[in-house]
Design an enzyme around this catalytic site. Structure first.
Site, PDB file in Angstrom:
ATOM      1  N   ARG A   1       0.858  -1.191   0.000  1.00  0.00           N
ATOM      2  CA  ARG A   1       0.000   0.000   0.000  1.00  0.00           C
ATOM      3  C   ARG A   1       0.887   1.231   0.000  1.00  0.00           C
ATOM      4  O   ARG A   1       1.951   1.221   0.642  1.00  0.00           O
ATOM      5  CB  ARG A   1      -0.866   0.046   1.262  1.00  0.00           C
ATOM      6  N   ILE A   2       0.438   2.259  -0.686  1.00  0.00           N
ATOM      7  CA  ILE A   2       1.141   3.539  -0.603  1.00  0.00           C
ATOM      8  C   ILE A   2       0.714   4.196   0.700  1.00  0.00           C
ATOM      9  O   ILE A   2      -0.479   4.240   1.017  1.00  0.00           O
ATOM     10  CB  ILE A   2       0.791   4.415  -1.822  1.00  0.00           C
TER      11      ILE A   2
ATOM     12  N   HIS B   1      13.210  -2.295  -1.054  1.00  0.00           N
ATOM     13  CA  HIS B   1      12.769  -2.326  -2.443  1.00  0.00           C
ATOM     14  C   HIS B   1      13.754  -3.170  -3.255  1.00  0.00           C
ATOM     15  O   HIS B   1      14.968  -3.033  -3.090  1.00  0.00           O
ATOM     16  CB  HIS B   1      12.711  -0.902  -2.999  1.00  0.00           C
TER      17      HIS B   1
HETATM   18  C1  GRF Z   1      10.341  -7.931  -1.422  1.00  0.00           C
HETATM   19  O1  GRF Z   1      10.904  -8.178  -2.685  1.00  0.00           O
HETATM   20  C2  GRF Z   1      10.485  -6.475  -1.059  1.00  0.00           C
HETATM   21  O2  GRF Z   1      11.647  -5.890  -1.534  1.00  0.00           O
HETATM   22  C3  GRF Z   1       9.276  -5.872  -1.719  1.00  0.00           C
HETATM   23  O3  GRF Z   1       8.250  -6.823  -1.556  1.00  0.00           O
HETATM   24  C4  GRF Z   1       8.831  -8.120  -1.427  1.00  0.00           C
HETATM   25  C5  GRF Z   1       8.325  -8.686  -0.143  1.00  0.00           C
HETATM   26  O4  GRF Z   1       8.733 -10.025   0.034  1.00  0.00           O
HETATM   27  N1  GRF Z   1       8.974  -4.582  -1.158  1.00  0.00           N
HETATM   28  P1  GRF Z   1       8.491 -10.755   1.433  1.00  0.00           P
HETATM   29  O5  GRF Z   1       6.995 -10.646   1.725  1.00  0.00           O
HETATM   30  O6  GRF Z   1       9.308 -10.037   2.471  1.00  0.00           O
HETATM   31  O7  GRF Z   1       8.915 -12.164   1.223  1.00  0.00           O
END
Ligand code: GRF
Length: 195
Positions: A92-93, A110
């Site tokens: 979510r933003i 990210h």
């Molecule tokens: C990860 O790739 C993270 O960088 C991105 O969403 C994904 C989440 O993966 N924001 P998880 O739920 O932590 O396995």
């Protein structure tokens, strides 16, 4: 008094959350997870939180307007007094309602070397652009999408024949290495002078 409480926000499988919790259990990260909150009832990460014996809260977001939802999040988060709020696959933003309640205290991870490839499908974007190196970034969240001051990054080489799945898997390994280290940096920064 030092505050080393973490709140985790997630929407899905929660592997980054698990990596953070395991770093705490190994003694690599001096912190405690006060609550894990998900906007998705069936998120695997919530079940993992319960398996660890952590407080796991579901605050469904479907049909709730953004500012109103973030107001609910703020109320819930405040009761756990988090030093840091860690977005870990929280899809979510977040609005100024949340950001202003916890200024400079919200971290995000990210799967790209920001400022390249913000937003959804970062690994697919990297492959489509033909970059030879991608990676992952932990940063302090601000009002933009995947913007804000960068804390840590790790580079991951893009290999010939990589698919979105294979590249994502190698990036994820590095995500699991940097999130807890970035949290440690921020907790030391927050708590310096309060000992
Ligand atoms: C990860 O790739 C993270 O960088 C991105 O969403 C994904 C989440 O993966 N924001 P998880 O739920 O932590 O396995």
């Amino acid at each position: 008094m030092e505050n080393r409480n973490l709140a985790i926000l997630l929407s899905g499988r929660g592997s980054n959350f698990v990596a953070i919790q395991e770093a705490i259990q190994r003694g690599d990260l001096n912190a405690r997870i006060g609550c894990v909150i998900s906007n998705v009832a069936g998120a695997a990460g919530l079940a993992r939180a319960r398996d660890f014996g952590l407080i796991a809260v579901c605050l469904p977001s479907a049909g709730v307007e953004r500012a109103e939802y973030d107001g609910m999040l703020v109320n819930t988060l405040r009761s756990y007094d988090p030093a840091l709020i860690c977005l870990a696959g929280f899809m979510r933003i977040i609005s100024p309602v949340l950001l202003n309640a916890f200024p400079n205290r919200i971290l995000n991870i990210h799967p790209a070397l920001l400022p390249s490839f913000p937003g959804l499908h970062a690994q697919r974007q990297a492959l489509q652009h033909g970059v030879k190196v991608s990676g992952c970034t932990v940063h302090i969240a601000d009002e933009g999408v995947d913007t804000g001051p960068i804390l840590l990054q790790r580079a991951v080489e893009v290999l010939d024949g990589d698919t979105e799945e294979t590249l994502s898997a190698r990036i994820l390994e590095q995500e699991h290495q940097i999130y807890w280290r970035a949290i440690a940096l921020m907790l030391d920064r927050i708590n310096s002078g309060s000992k």
